[in-house]
Design a protein around this motif. Structure first.
Motif, short mmCIF file in Angstrom:
data_model
loop_
_atom_site.label_atom_id
_atom_site.label_comp_id
_atom_site.label_asym_id
_atom_site.label_seq_id
_atom_site.Cartn_x
_atom_site.Cartn_y
_atom_site.Cartn_z
N SER A 72 0.80 -1.23 0.00
CA SER A 72 0.00 0.00 0.00
C SER A 72 0.84 1.27 0.00
N LYS A 73 2.06 1.19 0.50
CA LYS A 73 2.88 2.41 0.60
C LYS A 73 4.22 2.19 -0.14
N ILE A 74 4.31 2.71 -1.36
CA ILE A 74 5.53 2.59 -2.15
C ILE A 74 6.10 4.00 -2.35
N PRO A 75 7.28 4.27 -1.80
CA PRO A 75 7.86 5.61 -1.98
C PRO A 75 8.10 5.94 -3.46
N ASN A 76 7.96 7.21 -3.81
CA ASN A 76 8.19 7.66 -5.19
C ASN A 76 9.59 7.31 -5.67
N THR A 77 10.58 7.30 -4.76
CA THR A 77 11.95 6.95 -5.16
C THR A 77 12.01 5.52 -5.68
N VAL A 78 11.20 4.63 -5.08
CA VAL A 78 11.17 3.22 -5.51
C VAL A 78 10.48 3.13 -6.88
N TYR A 83 9.67 -5.10 0.74
CA TYR A 83 8.71 -4.10 1.19
C TYR A 83 8.16 -4.45 2.56
N ASN A 84 7.75 -3.44 3.30
CA ASN A 84 7.11 -3.61 4.59
C ASN A 84 5.59 -3.73 4.42
N ALA A 95 9.66 -9.86 -0.40
CA ALA A 95 10.47 -9.44 -1.56
C ALA A 95 9.63 -9.62 -2.82
N ILE A 96 9.51 -8.54 -3.60
CA ILE A 96 8.72 -8.58 -4.82
C ILE A 96 9.54 -8.02 -5.97
N ARG A 97 9.44 -8.68 -7.14
CA ARG A 97 10.13 -8.21 -8.34
C ARG A 97 9.11 -8.04 -9.46
N LYS A 137 16.06 -3.11 -0.11
CA LYS A 137 15.06 -3.07 0.96
C LYS A 137 14.61 -1.62 1.15
N VAL A 138 13.30 -1.45 1.31
CA VAL A 138 12.76 -0.13 1.60
C VAL A 138 12.63 -0.04 3.12
N ALA A 139 13.41 0.86 3.73
CA ALA A 139 13.34 1.07 5.17
C ALA A 139 12.03 1.80 5.51
N GLU A 140 11.65 1.78 6.78
CA GLU A 140 10.43 2.45 7.23
C GLU A 140 10.41 3.93 6.84
N ASN A 141 11.61 4.55 6.80
CA ASN A 141 11.68 5.98 6.46
C ASN A 141 11.74 6.22 4.95
N GLY A 142 11.61 5.14 4.16
CA GLY A 142 11.62 5.27 2.69
C GLY A 142 12.99 5.14 2.06
#
Length: 187
Positions: free
Chosen positions: A69-75, A90-91, A108-110, A175-180
């Protein structure tokens, strides 16, 4: 071009069974990533502890957003601009089988780049598991002929494509950390 193989693989996936198939990295053992029954079968085939997570494949960002549900724009920018197979941890995933989600509530998703896989996942309408076609602890086969007979005998369907190709590239894992922040796990 892939219609016959996609139809055969779809029938197996829809029955919560397991396929052996070529991916954008190595040959993979796969199943419906939303089915605990199917995922459990993969852990048994690989003789692998459920505490070790599996990679999930999706056909694009739109499908990814259904499960994360929460994917940072950087990702999203990174995914739109990479040509290398890239798995991202992803978390807080939603809608996936509990046994594909790690104990820390990550997965982990690709976004797959292999055309057969992309068409298969699109036709299936759900993500599929992708784990290397080997018993846990054994080396990853670089081509179809290196796959152990025990693996070949344990799956419900073997996709009849790309059996002569050698592919030994693994995906980059981030890995996407909690802070993005994006952390490199495997380059």
């Amino acid at each position: 071009m892939f219609t016959s193989e996609i139809n055969k693989a779809l029938k197996v996936l829809k029955n919560e069974q397991v396929i052996l198939y070529p991916t954008d990295t190595v040959w993979g053992i796969g199943c419906d990533a939303t089915s605990e029954v199917a995922v459990n079968t993969i852990f048994k085939i690989k003789n692998r502890s459920e505490s070790k997570s599996l990679i999930i494949l999706v056909d694009g960002i739109e499908m990814l957003q259904k499960y994360i549900s929460k994917i940072p724009n950087t990702v999203i920018d990174l995914l739109n601009n990479t040509s290398n197979p890239t798995s991202i941890i992803y978390n807080n995933p939603v809608g996936l089988a509990k046994n594909v989600v790690a104990s820390d509530n990550t997965v982990a998703i690709r976004i797959v780049q292999n055309e057969f896989c992309k068409q298969l996942i699109s036709a299936f309408g759900k993500p599929i598991v992708s784990t290397s076609a080997n018993v846990s602890g054994n080396s990853t086969p670089k081509c179809f002929k290196e796959i152990d007979k025990a693996i070949l005998d344990s799956v419900d369907y073997i996709v009849n494509l790309q059996r002569e190709e050698v592919n030994d590239k693994s995906s980059t894992i981030l890995k996407v950390a909690e802070n993005g922040e994006i952390i490199v796990i495997r380059d």
